[in-house]
Design an enzyme around this catalytic site. Structure first.
Site, PDB file in Angstrom:
ATOM      1  N   GLU A 129      -5.165   1.948   2.587  1.00 21.87           N
ATOM      2  CA  GLU A 129      -5.024   0.875   3.376  1.00 21.87           C
ATOM      3  C   GLU A 129      -5.026   1.334   4.988  1.00 21.87           C
ATOM      4  OE1 GLU A 129      -2.881  -2.309   5.956  1.00 21.87           O
ATOM      5  OE2 GLU A 129      -2.620  -0.085   5.894  1.00 21.87           O
ATOM      6  N   GLU A 130      -4.650   2.257   5.499  1.00 23.44           N
ATOM      7  CA  GLU A 130      -4.854   2.715   6.923  1.00 23.44           C
ATOM      8  C   GLU A 130      -6.144   3.148   7.278  1.00 23.44           C
ATOM      9  OE1 GLU A 130      -2.228   2.371   8.411  1.00 23.44           O
ATOM     10  OE2 GLU A 130      -0.392   2.278   7.305  1.00 23.44           O
ATOM     11  N   ASP A 154       5.971   2.163   6.884  1.00 25.01           N
ATOM     12  CA  ASP A 154       4.842   1.403   6.487  1.00 25.01           C
ATOM     13  C   ASP A 154       3.913   2.324   5.765  1.00 25.01           C
ATOM     14  OD1 ASP A 154       2.273   0.055   6.662  1.00 25.01           O
ATOM     15  OD2 ASP A 154       1.856   0.362   8.856  1.00 25.01           O
ATOM     16  N   HIS A 163       0.948  -1.170   0.002  1.00 27.01           N
ATOM     17  CA  HIS A 163      -0.235   0.018  -0.008  1.00 27.01           C
ATOM     18  C   HIS A 163       1.045   1.250   0.004  1.00 27.01           C
ATOM     19  CE1 HIS A 163       0.177   1.155   4.352  1.00 27.01           C
ATOM     20  NE2 HIS A 163       0.275  -0.237   4.395  1.00 27.01           N
ATOM     21  N   HIS A 191       4.223   4.224  12.350  1.00 26.58           N
ATOM     22  CA  HIS A 191       3.079   4.960  12.742  1.00 26.58           C
ATOM     23  C   HIS A 191       3.506   6.232  13.461  1.00 26.58           C
ATOM     24  CE1 HIS A 191      -0.612   2.605  11.378  1.00 26.58           C
ATOM     25  NE2 HIS A 191       0.493   2.202  10.650  1.00 26.58           N
TER      26      HIS A 191
END
Lengths: 364, 367
Positions: free
Chosen positions: A221-222, A193, A84, A332
């Site tokens: 995606e998140e 990420d 992603h 994150h």
């Protein structure tokens, strides 16, 4: 054939680019630029995901023909590889009379780390500081508690709403102001990420794969695995491998058995998370290939997190799916660390798994 | 038909209760069902782990499902010194219910679930407070530490656990008067009722596919992909419903016969499918009680919402919880559920699922 080389230059460009969920265009351009000449077709779907198809090498099919596995040669299963493009960040939610910006989180950012950060907002990359009360104005209780993100504001130095609106607009995204850098084997950057997954996937398609591959760089995606949900319905693969950056547990103070996976410990393979029971047969292929090629691997701790693989696995009549991740510290958060060896090993593992799948995976 | 169905139930239920089948690892139940249903149709399996039995017959495509998975545990970390393992719960069991449970891994190794009760808050416990004792630690060997280390190192020790190992609740079914008492009744009772019905009802007026679904307890994952692939014109879901779950207002009770859901979390019965169940109950002479629940659901929701929507009904086997491992199901309820399914399979279709427009569109959409 040996596996392609991991493209660190791409990781750097991708990590530095802004791309909060729903605003992935810069990331998409970088990937498209990097893979355009290697793939057979390249398109952007209605959600914004980048979808590239790439047929196997003629050598692979010729070898299969020599093995007598069918008149047109055994092409092997159609594999969807997915990473992603989006990262967690913030969105400008409102502008106060005094020029401060109200913000909302996009994706799962820990509210504890939102305070006192520098963000880059909008296409101009305007700097904004997530402000806090100065120490002399804090009450005892304030010192103890985490400021809820609803109470946070972003200071871009504007004195009035009018002034602020010349620099930023409501709905614009903000990303952590972090520059990719590092020394030795370790690199620091934002959005590993899943820019690491994007870079691993872009590296993989630098060579013609041994099986038919559809590479998907997915969006959103998140915020609920949205891009991959739509992409999987269109791609209808025989199986899928999702490439991720996942949280390393080797923080200082963590007990040894709680610290898996480790940064530098090799590609991380998922058994079960909140979205997926990884396909046991596919995981078997990955671990056998790793053992044969002497690639160290580690398990992700079961039960934690969720990825695009969960949605891909449930698409259509069901798709066997697995997840291969690079373990990153401080995911994150404003800046994460990863070990470049894990990146190359992930490329190696997936590449050689594709070779094994051509021979081993039953195709109807 | 009815009496034959009822008579074969105990011998059908017992091997299903003790078969290995936690969510995502349903191989043992698939194997048991293949054995029980040999000759009843053609089997296939899919990527999610569902077992399909195409029983054939003419007419509209009828999908009948019962989920195979029962809650289990997954090893999340292992302490090499003590041999104790931390675990995550797969499926709908609360941590307190698992205290003291014996669990079995796919290869036969046993462990028990131990708990740190001091971690309980308001009588509730987090899965983090549970451990698996498999006898792999140093205390289990006179040689002490060195043997424990060896055990963890090479896996030669029979009780050695690894991250990702999945265990099922070791069931010890018993019969208390008219009640079945077992850990895995949800939903092996549904599998047994469906299997017994499939064995007795050969000639269906529907084109019947039975799917024993996987990963239901993880969010109806098997039902989602099965319904997509089969594209049924009408569907029946068979599942256990616990009395006292989710604020029933309908007097749903054990011993009052098969239930049919009017409303569940995210699901309203489709009138055509509901009418099919009602007609079948009249034909089979079984009672029918209504299930209305707010907070609990079944695979019916996922199937109802598949593609452009599927007329779906949910048949419920009433069960009672013990507060611990065991559930209780009345033997007569179970037999009557099986009779009810038999009747559905053999009913002459009237109205439900036979509208030519839907049939044609459904068939045209298939690959």
């Amino acid at each position: 054939m040996s596996a392609p080389r991991f493209r660190e230059d791409l990781l750097e460009a991708l990590s530095n680019a802004p791309g909060v969920s729903g605003g992935e265009s810069e990331v998409r351009s970088i990937v498209a630029q990097a893979v355009r000449d290697q793939v057979d077709t390249l398109e952007v779907d209605a959600m914004g995901s980048l979808v590239a198809r790439i047929a196997p090498t003629s050598a692979a099919s010729a070898g299969a023909r020599a093995n007598g596995s069918g008149p047109r040669g055994r092409r092997g299963p159609h594999v969807m590889l997915c990473a992603h493009m989006d990262e967690v960040g913030i969105m400008v939610h409102g502008i106060e009379k005094d020029g401060r910006l109200r913000i909302r989180r996009v994706g799962g950012i820990d509210p504890r780390i939102l305070v006192g950060q520098v963000f880059r907002i909008g296409p101009k990359g305007v700097a904004g500081v997530s402000g806090v009360l100065p120490a002399h104005l804090l009450t005892k209780e304030d010192e103890e508690k985490v400021i809820p993100y609803e109470d946070l504001y972003l200071d871009i130095g504007a004195a009035t709403r009018e002034e602020a609106m010349k620099q930023v607009a409501v709905g614009e995204y903000g990303v952590f102001d972090t520059v990719y850098e590092g020394w030795g084997r370790v690199r620091k950057g934002k959005a590993f990420d899943d820019r690491i997954g994007c870079a691993v996937l872009a590296s993989l398609v630098q060579q013609r794969p041994p099986v038919p591959v559809t590479a998907v760089w997915s969006v959103q995606e998140e915020i609920g695995l949205r891009g991959a949900t739509a992409a999987a319905r269109r791609v209808t693969p025989d199986l899928a491998i999702v490439l991720e950056g996942t949280a390393a547990g080797d923080a200082p103070g963590a007990a040894d058995e709680e610290s898996a996976p480790h940064m530098g410990g090799g590609p991380t393979i998922t058994i079960q998370d909140r979205s997926l029971m990884a396909d046991a047969k596919l995981n078997g292929v990955l671990t056998r290939v790793a053992a044969r090629r002497k690639i160290p691997t580690q398990w992700k701790r079961p039960g934690i997190g969720g990825t695009d693989a969960g949605k891909i696995a449930l698409s259509g009549s069901g798709v066997p799916a697995a997840v291969v991740s690079v373990a990153c510290r401080y995911i994150h958060a404003p800046a994460a660390y990863l070990d470049l060896r894990d990146a190359q090993r992930s490329v190696d593992l997936v590449w050689h798994a594709l070779e094994a799948l051509r021979k081993e995976w039953p195709v109807s | 038909m009815s009496s034959a169905t009822a008579a074969s139930l105990p011998s059908t239920l017992a091997p299903l209760l003790t078969a290995y089948g936690p969510p995502g690892r349903e191989a043992g139940v698939r194997q048991a069902l293949r054995r029980l249903l040999r000759g009843a149709g053609s089997f296939s399996e899919d990527a999610t782990g569902n077992l399909h039995l195409h029983a054939g017959g003419g007419g509209a495509r009828l999908l009948v499902t019962a989920h195979m998975d029962a809650p289990g545990v997954i090893v999340t970390k292992v302490d090499p010194a003590s041999g104790l393992a931390r675990l995550g719960i797969l499926g709908g069991r609360r941590a307190v219910e698992l205290i003291g449970a014996t669990v079995r891994f796919e290869d036969g190794r046993l462990a028990i679930v131990t708990a740190d009760r001091s971690a309980a808050k308001d009588g509730e416990l987090d899965a983090d407070a549970l451990s698996l004792e498999s006898g792999a630690g140093k205390h289990s060997s006179r040689k002490g530490r060195s043997s424990a280390r060896r055990a963890t190192g090479n896996g030669a020790h029979g009780t050695h656990l690894e991250v990702g190992d999945v265990a099922a609740l070791e069931d010890r079914p018993s019969r208390l008067g008219d009640l079945w008492c077992a850990a895995n009744l949800d939903n092996r009772a549904g599998c047994a009722a469906l299997a017994a019905a499939l064995r007795s009802a050969r000639r269906s007026r529907f084109d019947v596919t039975a799917v024993f679904t996987a990963q239901s307890d993880l969010g109806s994952r098997g039902a989602t992909t099965a319904a997509y692939g089969i594209e049924p014109e009408i569907a029946i879901v068979v599942d256990v419903a616990h009395v006292g779950d989710g604020k029933e207002t309908s007097g749903f009770a054990v011993g009052k016969g098969p239930g049919v859901a009017l409303k569940e979390s995210g699901f309203l019965a489709h009138p055509e499918a509901l009418e099919l169940v009602r007609r079948a109950a009249r034909a089979a002479g079984t009672p029918l009680q209504y299930l209305i629940r707010e907070n609990e659901g079944s695979d019916a929701r996922a199937i109802r919402m598949s593609r452009t929507g599927v007329p779906t009904a949910m048949i419920a086997i009433p069960a009672r919880r013990s507060g611990g491992l065991w559930s209780l199901v009345h033997a007569d309820d179970l037999a009557q559920v099986s009779q009810l399914i038999s009747a559905i399979l053999t009913l002459a279709p009237k109205g439900a699922g036979t509208k030519t427009r839907r049939s044609r569109r459904g068939k045209g959409g298939r690959r």
